[in-house]
Scaffold this motif. Structure first.
Motif, PDB file in Angstrom:
ATOM      1  N   ASP A   3       0.833  -1.206   0.000  1.00  0.00           N
ATOM      2  CA  ASP A   3       0.000   0.000   0.000  1.00  0.00           C
ATOM      3  C   ASP A   3       0.868   1.257   0.000  1.00  0.00           C
ATOM      4  OD1 ASP A   3      -2.293  -1.530  -0.006  1.00  0.00           O
ATOM      5  OD2 ASP A   3      -2.654  -1.341   2.152  1.00  0.00           O
ATOM      6  N   SER A   4       1.975   1.214   0.736  1.00  0.00           N
ATOM      7  CA  SER A   4       2.879   2.361   0.785  1.00  0.00           C
ATOM      8  C   SER A   4       3.546   2.581  -0.566  1.00  0.00           C
ATOM      9  CB  SER A   4       3.942   2.156   1.869  1.00  0.00           C
ATOM     10  OG  SER A   4       3.348   2.136   3.149  1.00  0.00           O
ATOM     11  N   ALA A   5       3.917   1.496  -1.241  1.00  0.00           N
ATOM     12  CA  ALA A   5       4.511   1.627  -2.572  1.00  0.00           C
ATOM     13  C   ALA A   5       3.525   2.297  -3.530  1.00  0.00           C
ATOM     14  CB  ALA A   5       4.919   0.259  -3.100  1.00  0.00           C
ATOM     15  N   LEU A   6       2.278   1.888  -3.458  1.00  0.00           N
ATOM     16  CA  LEU A   6       1.242   2.472  -4.310  1.00  0.00           C
ATOM     17  C   LEU A   6       1.075   3.962  -4.011  1.00  0.00           C
ATOM     18  CD1 LEU A   6      -1.046   1.952  -6.391  1.00  0.00           C
ATOM     19  CD2 LEU A   6      -2.546   1.469  -4.446  1.00  0.00           C
ATOM     20  N   GLN A   7       1.150   4.310  -2.747  1.00  0.00           N
ATOM     21  CA  GLN A   7       0.948   5.696  -2.322  1.00  0.00           C
ATOM     22  C   GLN A   7       2.139   6.591  -2.650  1.00  0.00           C
ATOM     23  OE1 GLN A   7       0.591   6.041   1.928  1.00  0.00           O
ATOM     24  NE2 GLN A   7       0.472   8.280   1.902  1.00  0.00           N
ATOM     25  N   LEU A   8       3.349   6.062  -2.525  1.00  0.00           N
ATOM     26  CA  LEU A   8       4.543   6.903  -2.564  1.00  0.00           C
ATOM     27  C   LEU A   8       5.263   6.954  -3.907  1.00  0.00           C
ATOM     28  CD1 LEU A   8       6.094   5.881   0.869  1.00  0.00           C
ATOM     29  CD2 LEU A   8       4.686   7.885   0.367  1.00  0.00           C
ATOM     30  N   VAL A   9       5.226   5.866  -4.658  1.00  0.00           N
ATOM     31  CA  VAL A   9       6.015   5.802  -5.893  1.00  0.00           C
ATOM     32  C   VAL A   9       5.239   6.393  -7.063  1.00  0.00           C
ATOM     33  CG1 VAL A   9       7.217   4.314  -7.513  1.00  0.00           C
ATOM     34  CG2 VAL A   9       7.268   3.780  -5.072  1.00  0.00           C
ATOM     35  N   GLU A  10       5.799   7.428  -7.643  1.00  0.00           N
ATOM     36  CA  GLU A  10       5.151   8.087  -8.766  1.00  0.00           C
ATOM     37  C   GLU A  10       4.981   7.124  -9.942  1.00  0.00           C
ATOM     38  OE1 GLU A  10       5.888  11.946 -11.738  1.00  0.00           O
ATOM     39  OE2 GLU A  10       7.316  11.456 -10.136  1.00  0.00           O
ATOM     40  N   GLY A  11       3.783   7.066 -10.470  1.00  0.00           N
ATOM     41  CA  GLY A  11       3.493   6.203 -11.608  1.00  0.00           C
ATOM     42  C   GLY A  11       3.067   4.798 -11.236  1.00  0.00           C
ATOM     43  N   CYS A  12       3.185   4.430  -9.976  1.00  0.00           N
ATOM     44  CA  CYS A  12       2.818   3.079  -9.548  1.00  0.00           C
ATOM     45  C   CYS A  12       1.305   2.960  -9.406  1.00  0.00           C
ATOM     46  CB  CYS A  12       3.501   2.743  -8.224  1.00  0.00           C
ATOM     47  SG  CYS A  12       3.113   1.101  -7.602  1.00  0.00           S
ATOM     48  N   ASN A  40       7.250  -5.879  -6.046  1.00  0.00           N
ATOM     49  CA  ASN A  40       6.971  -5.676  -7.461  1.00  0.00           C
ATOM     50  C   ASN A  40       6.047  -4.480  -7.659  1.00  0.00           C
ATOM     51  OD1 ASN A  40       8.268  -8.258  -7.789  1.00  0.00           O
ATOM     52  ND2 ASN A  40       6.335  -9.176  -7.111  1.00  0.00           N
ATOM     53  N   LEU A  41       6.456  -3.566  -8.539  1.00  0.00           N
ATOM     54  CA  LEU A  41       5.668  -2.370  -8.822  1.00  0.00           C
ATOM     55  C   LEU A  41       5.219  -2.394 -10.290  1.00  0.00           C
ATOM     56  CD1 LEU A  41       7.930   0.351  -7.134  1.00  0.00           C
ATOM     57  CD2 LEU A  41       6.311  -1.246  -6.064  1.00  0.00           C
ATOM     58  N   PHE A  42       3.988  -1.946 -10.546  1.00  0.00           N
ATOM     59  CA  PHE A  42       3.435  -1.968 -11.893  1.00  0.00           C
ATOM     60  C   PHE A  42       2.736  -0.651 -12.210  1.00  0.00           C
ATOM     61  CE2 PHE A  42       2.956  -6.262  -9.984  1.00  0.00           C
ATOM     62  CZ  PHE A  42       3.903  -6.936 -10.744  1.00  0.00           C
ATOM     63  N   SER A  43       2.840  -0.259 -13.474  1.00  0.00           N
ATOM     64  CA  SER A  43       2.141   0.930 -13.960  1.00  0.00           C
ATOM     65  C   SER A  43       1.343   0.558 -15.199  1.00  0.00           C
ATOM     66  CB  SER A  43       3.133   2.043 -14.294  1.00  0.00           C
ATOM     67  OG  SER A  43       2.462   3.148 -14.889  1.00  0.00           O
ATOM     68  N   ASP A  44       0.183   1.190 -15.357  1.00  0.00           N
ATOM     69  CA  ASP A  44      -0.653   0.941 -16.530  1.00  0.00           C
ATOM     70  C   ASP A  44      -0.258   1.837 -17.706  1.00  0.00           C
ATOM     71  OD1 ASP A  44      -1.937  -0.807 -14.880  1.00  0.00           O
ATOM     72  OD2 ASP A  44      -3.794   0.350 -14.688  1.00  0.00           O
ATOM     73  N   THR A  45       0.736   2.681 -17.494  1.00  0.00           N
ATOM     74  CA  THR A  45       1.163   3.621 -18.534  1.00  0.00           C
ATOM     75  C   THR A  45       2.556   3.268 -19.037  1.00  0.00           C
ATOM     76  OG1 THR A  45      -0.091   5.386 -17.434  1.00  0.00           O
ATOM     77  CG2 THR A  45       1.561   6.057 -19.048  1.00  0.00           C
ATOM     78  N   ASP A  86      -4.170  -5.299  -5.581  1.00  0.00           N
ATOM     79  CA  ASP A  86      -5.372  -5.703  -6.307  1.00  0.00           C
ATOM     80  C   ASP A  86      -5.152  -7.066  -6.968  1.00  0.00           C
ATOM     81  OD1 ASP A  86      -3.924  -5.285  -8.698  1.00  0.00           O
ATOM     82  OD2 ASP A  86      -4.569  -3.205  -8.779  1.00  0.00           O
ATOM     83  N   ASP A  87      -6.205  -7.579  -7.584  1.00  0.00           N
ATOM     84  CA  ASP A  87      -6.138  -8.897  -8.211  1.00  0.00           C
ATOM     85  C   ASP A  87      -5.225  -8.917  -9.437  1.00  0.00           C
ATOM     86  OD1 ASP A  87      -7.848  -9.943  -6.336  1.00  0.00           O
ATOM     87  OD2 ASP A  87      -9.658  -9.676  -7.554  1.00  0.00           O
ATOM     88  N   ILE A 129      -0.340 -11.036 -12.085  1.00  0.00           N
ATOM     89  CA  ILE A 129       0.968 -10.898 -12.734  1.00  0.00           C
ATOM     90  C   ILE A 129       2.000 -11.772 -12.035  1.00  0.00           C
ATOM     91  CG2 ILE A 129       2.846  -9.290 -13.258  1.00  0.00           C
ATOM     92  CD1 ILE A 129       0.716  -7.118 -13.601  1.00  0.00           C
ATOM     93  N   ASP A 130       1.954 -11.823 -10.721  1.00  0.00           N
ATOM     94  CA  ASP A 130       2.858 -12.719  -9.982  1.00  0.00           C
ATOM     95  C   ASP A 130       2.667 -14.156 -10.436  1.00  0.00           C
ATOM     96  OD1 ASP A 130       3.840 -10.600  -8.561  1.00  0.00           O
ATOM     97  OD2 ASP A 130       2.843 -11.110  -6.670  1.00  0.00           O
ATOM     98  N   GLN A 131       1.418 -14.566 -10.586  1.00  0.00           N
ATOM     99  CA  GLN A 131       1.126 -15.940 -10.992  1.00  0.00           C
ATOM    100  C   GLN A 131       1.665 -16.228 -12.392  1.00  0.00           C
ATOM    101  OE1 GLN A 131      -3.138 -16.132 -10.604  1.00  0.00           O
ATOM    102  NE2 GLN A 131      -3.082 -16.422  -8.387  1.00  0.00           N
ATOM    103  N   ILE A 132       1.505 -15.265 -13.297  1.00  0.00           N
ATOM    104  CA  ILE A 132       2.007 -15.439 -14.663  1.00  0.00           C
ATOM    105  C   ILE A 132       3.518 -15.612 -14.660  1.00  0.00           C
ATOM    106  CG2 ILE A 132       2.344 -14.271 -16.878  1.00  0.00           C
ATOM    107  CD1 ILE A 132      -0.451 -13.015 -16.494  1.00  0.00           C
ATOM    108  N   GLU A 133       4.214 -14.769 -13.891  1.00  0.00           N
ATOM    109  CA  GLU A 133       5.678 -14.873 -13.831  1.00  0.00           C
ATOM    110  C   GLU A 133       6.123 -16.222 -13.298  1.00  0.00           C
ATOM    111  OE1 GLU A 133       8.474 -11.791 -13.118  1.00  0.00           O
ATOM    112  OE2 GLU A 133       6.880 -10.438 -12.479  1.00  0.00           O
ATOM    113  N   LEU A 134       5.463 -16.688 -12.246  1.00  0.00           N
ATOM    114  CA  LEU A 134       5.842 -17.970 -11.665  1.00  0.00           C
ATOM    115  C   LEU A 134       5.516 -19.115 -12.621  1.00  0.00           C
ATOM    116  CD1 LEU A 134       4.661 -17.381  -7.976  1.00  0.00           C
ATOM    117  CD2 LEU A 134       7.007 -17.381  -8.838  1.00  0.00           C
ATOM    118  N   GLU A 135       4.434 -18.987 -13.380  1.00  0.00           N
ATOM    119  CA  GLU A 135       4.049 -20.034 -14.334  1.00  0.00           C
ATOM    120  C   GLU A 135       5.075 -20.174 -15.455  1.00  0.00           C
ATOM    121  OE1 GLU A 135       0.206 -19.104 -15.839  1.00  0.00           O
ATOM    122  OE2 GLU A 135      -0.797 -19.352 -13.900  1.00  0.00           O
TER     123      GLU A 135
END
Length: 251
Positions: free
Chosen positions: A37-46, A138-143, A66-67, A72-78
């Motif tokens: 939650d902190s990563a989502l709040q603090l990291v620009e673009g996350c 792991n951090l992700f951006s939709d942009t 979120d789901d 994405i974690d599951q895909i990477e492990l697969e």
């Protein structure tokens, strides 16, 4: 010497809150969730974040915002590739600013993520615990390009804090295990003493009786010892059978 660079009070407050969770004895799940939650709040673009943690011989998502991040974690492990998986085994964090770029080092990962999720940028940070690789933040951006080098630098700070948090969780779990072990040993010792007094047998014989009963009933030795103690106390009270034996000798 102090730095002239101003510190964002939001960042300071977030780290203070996470520290408070750790030292207040919050459960591991709450601490894990606070980190993402902190990563989502603090990291620009996350836009999303997840925390992979090794449990025994496999990695599981301990927390996510979120789901989609969890997926994405599951895909990477697969498929066994991606920035988060590579971050665990490499020395540096893994950053793909634009997953739509054909030059990506993870073609199978990129194909799945672009086709199945809105994520277009990702960073993975290895988490270390006493030199041992125990997971990844792991951090992700939709942009495309949403996670910049500045984002990556701040994410690295949060990942370092995450390693400290995992260390605190492990220390607490080890202390709890030690306390549980000491309690179990005391109960086993008490049960052995009660059996010795009740059946006039040696300590070794009493312990072997406990052990064989444990195996026959498929129960932990400490649980069998606890049952012995409860049974003896229900008959003779907290003093055990010794008091009864003494009374008989005076008759």
């Amino acid at each position: 010497m102090t730095s002239d660079v101003p510190v964002d009070p939001t960042i300071t407050d977030a780290f203070r809150q996470m520290s408070a969770l750790i030292y207040a004895g919050a459960d591991a799940g709450s601490i894990h969730q606070s980190l993402v939650d902190s990563a989502l709040q603090l990291v620009e673009g996350c836009d999303r974040a997840s925390l992979l943690v090794r449990t025994r011989d496999r990695y599981v998502t301990a927390a996510s915002t979120d789901d989609i991040a969890r997926r994405i974690d599951q895909i990477e492990l697969e498929i066994g590739e991606g920035p988060c998986v590579d971050a665990i085994v490499s020395e540096a964090y893994q950053h793909d600013a634009d997953l739509t770029d054909a030059k990506t080092p993870w073609p199978r990962f990129t194909e799945r993520i672009v086709a199945e999720t809105p994520v277009r940028s990702a960073i993975g940070y290895r988490l270390l615990l006493e030199g041992d690789k125990v997971g990844a933040l792991n951090l992700f951006s939709d942009t495309p390009g949403g996670l910049t080098s500045t984002s990556a630098d701040l994410g690295a700070v949060i990942a370092s804090f995450a390693s400290v948090a995992l260390m605190a969780i492990r220390a607490r779990e080890e202390a709890a295990t030690l306390r549980q072990g000491l309690t179990s040993n005391r109960e086993i010792g008490k049960a052995v003493g009660l059996l010795m007094a009740a059946h006039h047998i040696s300590g070794q014989e009493a312990f072997e009786l406990l052990r064989s009963t444990s195996q026959e009933l498929n129960m932990k030795l400490a649980h069998v010892a606890s049952q012995v103690i409860q049974g003896q106390e229900s008959q003779f009270g907290p003093a055990g059978p010794a008091g009864g034996a003494k009374a008989d000798s005076q008759v």
